[in-house]
Design a protein around this motif. Structure first.
Motif, mmCIF file in Angstrom:
data_model
loop_
_atom_site.group_PDB
_atom_site.id
_atom_site.type_symbol
_atom_site.label_atom_id
_atom_site.label_comp_id
_atom_site.label_asym_id
_atom_site.label_seq_id
_atom_site.Cartn_x
_atom_site.Cartn_y
_atom_site.Cartn_z
ATOM 1 N N SER A 38 0.836 -1.215 0.000
ATOM 2 C CA SER A 38 0.000 0.000 0.000
ATOM 3 C C SER A 38 0.865 1.256 0.000
ATOM 4 C CB SER A 38 -0.981 -0.008 1.170
ATOM 5 O OG SER A 38 -0.297 0.098 2.384
ATOM 6 N N HIS A 39 1.977 1.255 0.715
ATOM 7 C CA HIS A 39 2.865 2.426 0.702
ATOM 8 C C HIS A 39 3.467 2.632 -0.692
ATOM 9 C CE1 HIS A 39 2.623 3.086 4.977
ATOM 10 N NE2 HIS A 39 2.925 1.831 5.207
ATOM 11 N N TYR A 40 3.885 1.554 -1.305
ATOM 12 C CA TYR A 40 4.501 1.632 -2.626
ATOM 13 C C TYR A 40 3.487 2.109 -3.670
ATOM 14 C CZ TYR A 40 6.989 0.161 -6.839
ATOM 15 O OH TYR A 40 7.593 0.121 -8.063
ATOM 16 N N VAL A 41 2.299 1.523 -3.660
ATOM 17 C CA VAL A 41 1.272 1.889 -4.642
ATOM 18 C C VAL A 41 0.849 3.348 -4.449
ATOM 19 C CG1 VAL A 41 -1.110 1.431 -5.360
ATOM 20 C CG2 VAL A 41 0.474 -0.473 -4.965
ATOM 21 N N LYS A 42 0.718 3.773 -3.208
ATOM 22 C CA LYS A 42 0.352 5.167 -2.937
ATOM 23 C C LYS A 42 1.422 6.119 -3.484
ATOM 24 C CE LYS A 42 -0.843 8.348 0.747
ATOM 25 N NZ LYS A 42 -0.897 8.599 2.168
ATOM 26 N N ALA A 43 2.686 5.806 -3.250
ATOM 27 C CA ALA A 43 3.771 6.664 -3.751
ATOM 28 C C ALA A 43 3.760 6.722 -5.276
ATOM 29 C CB ALA A 43 5.110 6.147 -3.245
ATOM 30 N N LEU A 44 3.544 5.584 -5.918
ATOM 31 C CA LEU A 44 3.480 5.568 -7.388
ATOM 32 C C LEU A 44 2.335 6.443 -7.893
ATOM 33 C CD1 LEU A 44 4.051 1.845 -8.444
ATOM 34 C CD2 LEU A 44 5.317 3.816 -9.300
ATOM 35 N N ARG B 271 12.040 0.342 -5.416
ATOM 36 C CA ARG B 271 11.301 0.717 -4.203
ATOM 37 C C ARG B 271 10.200 -0.278 -3.845
ATOM 38 N NH1 ARG B 271 9.814 7.010 -4.832
ATOM 39 N NH2 ARG B 271 8.802 6.514 -2.853
ATOM 40 N N CYS B 272 9.879 -1.234 -4.715
ATOM 41 C CA CYS B 272 8.765 -2.152 -4.443
ATOM 42 C C CYS B 272 9.130 -3.098 -3.299
ATOM 43 C CB CYS B 272 8.385 -2.927 -5.695
ATOM 44 S SG CYS B 272 9.352 -4.389 -5.968
ATOM 45 N N PRO B 273 8.128 -3.637 -2.610
ATOM 46 C CA PRO B 273 8.406 -4.444 -1.424
ATOM 47 C C PRO B 273 8.757 -5.911 -1.674
ATOM 48 C CG PRO B 273 6.055 -4.146 -1.663
ATOM 49 C CD PRO B 273 6.719 -3.338 -2.757
ATOM 50 N N GLY C 11 2.146 10.629 -10.055
ATOM 51 C CA GLY C 11 1.526 10.974 -11.333
ATOM 52 C C GLY C 11 2.110 10.238 -12.532
ATOM 53 N N ILE C 12 2.902 9.205 -12.306
ATOM 54 C CA ILE C 12 3.535 8.493 -13.423
ATOM 55 C C ILE C 12 2.798 7.218 -13.828
ATOM 56 C CG2 ILE C 12 5.823 9.406 -12.865
ATOM 57 C CD1 ILE C 12 6.471 6.589 -11.696
ATOM 58 N N VAL C 13 1.785 6.811 -13.071
ATOM 59 C CA VAL C 13 1.097 5.546 -13.357
ATOM 60 C C VAL C 13 0.185 5.700 -14.570
ATOM 61 C CG1 VAL C 13 -0.555 3.847 -12.500
ATOM 62 C CG2 VAL C 13 1.206 4.755 -10.977
ATOM 63 N N VAL C 14 0.378 4.817 -15.532
ATOM 64 C CA VAL C 14 -0.500 4.743 -16.702
ATOM 65 C C VAL C 14 -1.578 3.703 -16.443
ATOM 66 C CG1 VAL C 14 -0.601 4.187 -19.172
ATOM 67 C CG2 VAL C 14 1.364 5.450 -18.245
ATOM 68 N N SER C 15 -1.166 2.553 -15.939
ATOM 69 C CA SER C 15 -2.107 1.496 -15.568
ATOM 70 C C SER C 15 -1.375 0.480 -14.692
ATOM 71 C CB SER C 15 -2.700 0.807 -16.798
ATOM 72 O OG SER C 15 -1.691 0.100 -17.491
ATOM 73 N N GLY C 16 -2.128 -0.440 -14.157
ATOM 74 C CA GLY C 16 -1.515 -1.466 -13.339
ATOM 75 C C GLY C 16 -2.572 -2.312 -12.676
#
Length: 117
Positions: free
Chosen positions: A33-39, A101-103, A43-48
């Motif tokens: 959740s910390h990693y996804v929130k930071a991503l 940075r991913c867990p 503003g760089i996320v296109v999809s996931g």
């Protein structure tokens, strides 16, 4: 000019088990959740998306011109694809910084091909 890179997260059977184990799920999800929130806040996320366990997969293989459906992932390996993000960043170094940075312990980064014309 930014490019799209895909960060692929590979997980072990133990990682997949932690997702649904009531005693270990909170710890597993907290890291993500910390990693996804930071991503997302960057503003760089296109999809996931996160992916269900490999045991839920169905694969298609062509044999003699006919597509056949099989239960399970395409490859049977110790680590399986657990999720991905497509990000919009200036270069591979930036994509690698986000991947680092991913867990989890196994991550692959690939530059996306340009859209087909």
């Amino acid at each position: 000019m930014n490019m799209h890179y895909t960060i692929l997260f590979y997980e072990t059977p133990e990682d997949f088990a932690r997702r649904s184990d009531p005693e270990r799920q909170q710890e597993y999800l907290a890291g993500w959740s910390h990693y996804v929130k930071a991503l997302r806040e960057s503003g760089i996320v296109v999809s996931g998306a996160g992916l269900d366990a490999p045991s839920t997969a169905a694969s298609l293989r062509r044999h003699g011109g006919e597509m056949r459906v099989q239960d399970g992932p395409v490859t049977e390996t110790k680590e399986q694809l657990g999720g991905f993000f497509v990000i919009d960043v200036p270069d591979l170094d930036a994509a690698l910084e986000w991947a680092a940075r991913c867990p989890n312990n196994a991550v692959e980064v690939r530059r996306n091909l340009p859209p087909m014309k």
